[in-house]
Design an enzyme around this catalytic site. Structure first.
Site, short mmCIF file in Angstrom:
data_model
loop_
_atom_site.label_atom_id
_atom_site.label_comp_id
_atom_site.label_asym_id
_atom_site.label_seq_id
_atom_site.Cartn_x
_atom_site.Cartn_y
_atom_site.Cartn_z
N ARG A 255 0.81 -1.22 0.00
CA ARG A 255 0.00 0.00 0.00
C ARG A 255 0.84 1.27 0.00
O ARG A 255 1.75 1.42 0.81
CB ARG A 255 -0.93 0.00 1.21
CG ARG A 255 -1.97 1.10 1.18
CD ARG A 255 -2.96 0.92 2.30
NE ARG A 255 -3.88 -0.17 2.02
CZ ARG A 255 -4.34 -0.99 2.95
NH1 ARG A 255 -3.94 -0.88 4.19
NH2 ARG A 255 -5.21 -1.93 2.63
N HIS B 111 4.31 -10.55 1.99
CA HIS B 111 4.84 -9.66 3.02
C HIS B 111 6.12 -10.20 3.63
O HIS B 111 6.81 -9.50 4.36
CB HIS B 111 3.76 -9.45 4.09
CG HIS B 111 4.08 -8.38 5.08
ND1 HIS B 111 4.39 -8.64 6.40
CD2 HIS B 111 4.14 -7.03 4.94
CE1 HIS B 111 4.62 -7.51 7.03
NE2 HIS B 111 4.48 -6.52 6.18
#
Length: 704
Positions: A418, A448
């Site tokens: 993001r 991640h």
């Protein structure tokens, strides 16, 4: 019972604390840094800017996500027990209180300190000298005026697309010399490529003039022969939360889908209006109706305040004040690598594991390893996952060099990171053009995990070098965030990481890992198993204990297991920087659970999971927090601290966190936080003490 009382009762009785309301408490702890008497004014302005940036992201993502439910009629029940609309009201009320506290402290406590610190923010241009006003007028005429575009909204002009988080003037005008009500609304958006403040640097004093005040002074030049009734400054925040349509597995389609969705951030539904006081009520009615919001979404800055505190970075970073911001101590060598920089990193890692604890330890050994690998003719391959990169990244440069030197380079760029999507796409394309094998994420799962694998030929042998981390491959944030990264040539790690890369880059499903716990495969189940083992040990009256240091704790299943373990008598120490949905210290539920939050000079970002295991501790670190998204919607990894010294280091980090009495807040049963009072105890500030850790200290470390 009144509706307000019912809301409070629901929140208080739930065994789980609202994720979003918990986040608001976290931002208050950051705001406390602004209020700390020991901090200098420029530190205070820095932390104020951070709270403002945090709040912007909160509205874009968390409030935006809530509106995705409200706008499309989808059901959502918050952990507090509230449905979508009552929770929206409660959340916006909490945000309003925080916003007003921010602004009140700025005007009443910070602004009076500006003069004695040799700067000021001047909003009234009449206070400037004739020479300064003339300079500003020239700046407006030559630079600002040509960039401004008045955009009228009426039956002949469509409502303009106003940009997210930019300052905008709403100008109400009417034709002169007419009695009928013929008001018109126009917008003048201040270009984003102009600095927020015009600076007058006079010897040892700097005057900052907000750019909006320059525009306000001369805005009549955009509306000639027209009567201006009001000029109103405001700023909007749009929904930035989007999901991707990933039904098509073609790489090019996915990249285009990311690009398309990024554009929606510019046109997403408005979730907040920030405005200066004294605005035109007629104009505000137009905006509220247009954007389908209400007064709860309207955040008003009182006179003397400032819209958008993120602009304060310009003051904090001004060259005149460079020496007035406290400097971070120089990094120290890792305790297991005191000769850092004097030996060949390839040879060092053949004989020992190195745990890097940033920012106390420099990221240089890792950068050194990657850069040497790019040049070393014996290195055959480099594989790496990238979530967020530094600007002008040395890692990207090294990977480009490696590809140029004919090495196999595989890089997974997470395009869904993001607010880093565009940068990651740009860097990924650079590497792709250089001949690297680039992967743009893994289907609908966000990658991640932070992993590096280097394959190097040593004569007839092949050595695999691995790096597993809680933090990003970003040399800038490594100076600001506390993170752990393990460098090793341990073959078990190498095997597990190799297998995991096969999952990421290919089509593979390994049957087992020895030292890794991975998501979305079975991380939640494995952690639950470890928690239950502690509960079983407590039941048998064997030594037990759990200590977890993470950024966020939200997963309901893990929280329920921690409650059960607490009820069996397991002592549980949680160090959770931000969101925390567990309720500690509730009778019959969680008497044995203590929650700390540490907020100070560095952003606490490392993750450590400690399980006492009947005096045979198991300790893990890695990329995952205890979040639903971490377990179900992300590729994550936790690595076992297998080396005894590395295990002791990780345990010592938790021990230090539990000893801190300068930055620590204790969470209360009602979800509030109280700063620990040091009393007569000697100060123990982990953001200073970790620069002084020695190998000898590790020998005696023990938890529980």
């Amino acid at each position: 019972m009144l509706a307000k009382d019912r809301v409070s009762s629901s929140i208080a009785t739930s065994d789980f604390i609202s994720r979003d309301l918990s986040w608001m408490k976290f931002n208050y702890r950051v705001l406390d840094q602004v209020k700390k008497p020991s901090r200098k004014i420029f530190e205070k302005l820095k932390f104020l800017a951070i709270t403002s940036s945090n709040l912007d992201e909160f509205f874009m993502i968390r409030v935006g996500s809530l509106y995705n439910y409200i706008d499309y009629g989808k059901e959502r029940v918050d952990y507090s027990g509230l449905r979508e609309k009552p929770f929206r009201k409660k959340l916006l009320q909490e945000a309003q209180q925080f916003f007003q506290e921010q602004n009140r402290y700025y005007t009443e406590n910070l602004v009076p300190q500006f003069e004695q610190n040799h700067f000021s923010i001047v909003k009234d241009l009449a206070r400037l000298s004739d020479k300064q006003r003339k300079q500003l007028e020239e700046y407006f005429n030559l630079t600002i005026y040509p960039m401004l575009t008045p955009m009228t909204y009426d039956s002949y002009h469509a409502f303009p697309t106003l940009m997210n988080k930019l300052l905008v003037f709403g100008v109400v005008t009417r034709e002169p010399d007419t009695k009928k009500d013929n008001k018109k609304l126009s917008f003048v958006q201040i270009p984003q490529n102009l600095p927020r403040f015009y600076e007058f640097d006079d010897d040892d004093y700097v005057t900052f003039v907000p750019i909006e005040e320059v525009v306000r002074t001369y805005i009549h030049r955009l509306f000639r022969n027209i009567t201006i009734q009001s000029v109103n400054l405001f700023r909007i925040t749009r929904n930035g939360d989007f999901t991707l349509d990933e039904s098509d597995d073609l790489e090019s389609s996915f990249v285009e889908e990311v690009r398309r969705k990024l554009k929606t951030r510019k046109t997403g539904r408005v979730v907040r209006i920030e405005t200066e006081s004294g605005y035109s009520s007629w104009m505000m009615r137009q905006l509220i109706n247009r954007w389908n919001i209400d007064k709860d979404n309207l955040f008003e800055v009182e006179p003397g305040g400032l819209l958008d505190f993120t602009s304060l970075w310009q003051i904090v970073k001004h060259h005149d004040f460079r020496n007035r911001v406290p400097k971070t101590p120089a990094p120290v060598p890792p305790v297991t690598y005191p000769e850092m920089g004097n030996e060949d990193i390839f040879e060092v890692l053949k004989h020992r594991d190195i745990l890097l604890h940033h920012p106390y330890n420099d990221i240089e050994p890792l950068l050194d390893l990657i850069e040497k690998s790019a040049e070393d003719p014996n290195v055959l391959a480099i594989k790496l996952t990238i979530y967020r990169l530094a600007s002008e990244s040395r890692i990207t440069a090294a990977l480009l060099k490696a590809a140029e030197n004919g090495k196999h380079v595989s890089v997974l760029f997470e395009l869904k990171a993001r607010f880093d999507e565009e940068n990651n796409m740009r860097e990924a394309q650079r590497l792709h053009k250089a001949g690297c094998f680039v992967i743009y994420g893994v289907s609908s799962i966000k990658t991640h995990t932070k992993l590096l694998l280097i394959v190097r030929k040593d004569g007839k042998q092949v050595t695999r070098y691995v790096h597993m981390s809680s933090g990003n491959y970003n040399e800038q944030t490594a100076k600001l965030y506390t993170d752990l990264g393990l460098l090793s040539t341990n073959e078990v790690y190498a095997h597990d990481v190799s297998e995991f890369f096969n999952v990421i880059t290919g089509h593979s499903s390994p049957t087992d890992y020895q030292y890794l716990i991975t998501a979305p495969r079975d991380m939640r189940e494995q952690l639950i198993s470890l928690i239950r083992q502690e509960a079983e040990n407590a039941k048998k009256e064997l030594p037990s204990g759990i200590a977890i240091k993470i950024n966020s704790l939200e997963d309901r299943e893990i929280i329920s297991e921690l409650y059960s373990a607490s009820q069996m008598g397991v002592p549980i120490q949680l160090i959770v920087r931000g969101i925390c949905c567990i309720r500690p210290g509730r009778p019959g539920l969680s008497e044995n659970i203590t929650v700390r939050s540490i907020v100070g000079d560095f952003l606490e970002h490392s993750r450590i999971y400690y399980f006492h295991n009947n005096d045979e501790p198991k300790v893990y670190s890695g990329s995952a927090d205890v979040m639903v998204r971490s377990f179900d919607r992300r590729l994550e990894s936790l690595f076992l601290a297998a080396d005894p010294t590395v295990k002791k280091q990780a345990m010592n980090i938790i021990s230090y966190n539990l000893r801190d009495n300068m930055n620590t807040y204790l969470m209360q049963e009602d979800g509030s936080y109280q700063l620990i009072k040091r009393g007569k105890s000697a100060p123990f500030d982990i953001h200073k003490e970790f620069f002084r850790v020695t190998l000898d200290e590790l020998e005696s470390v023990k938890l529980f």
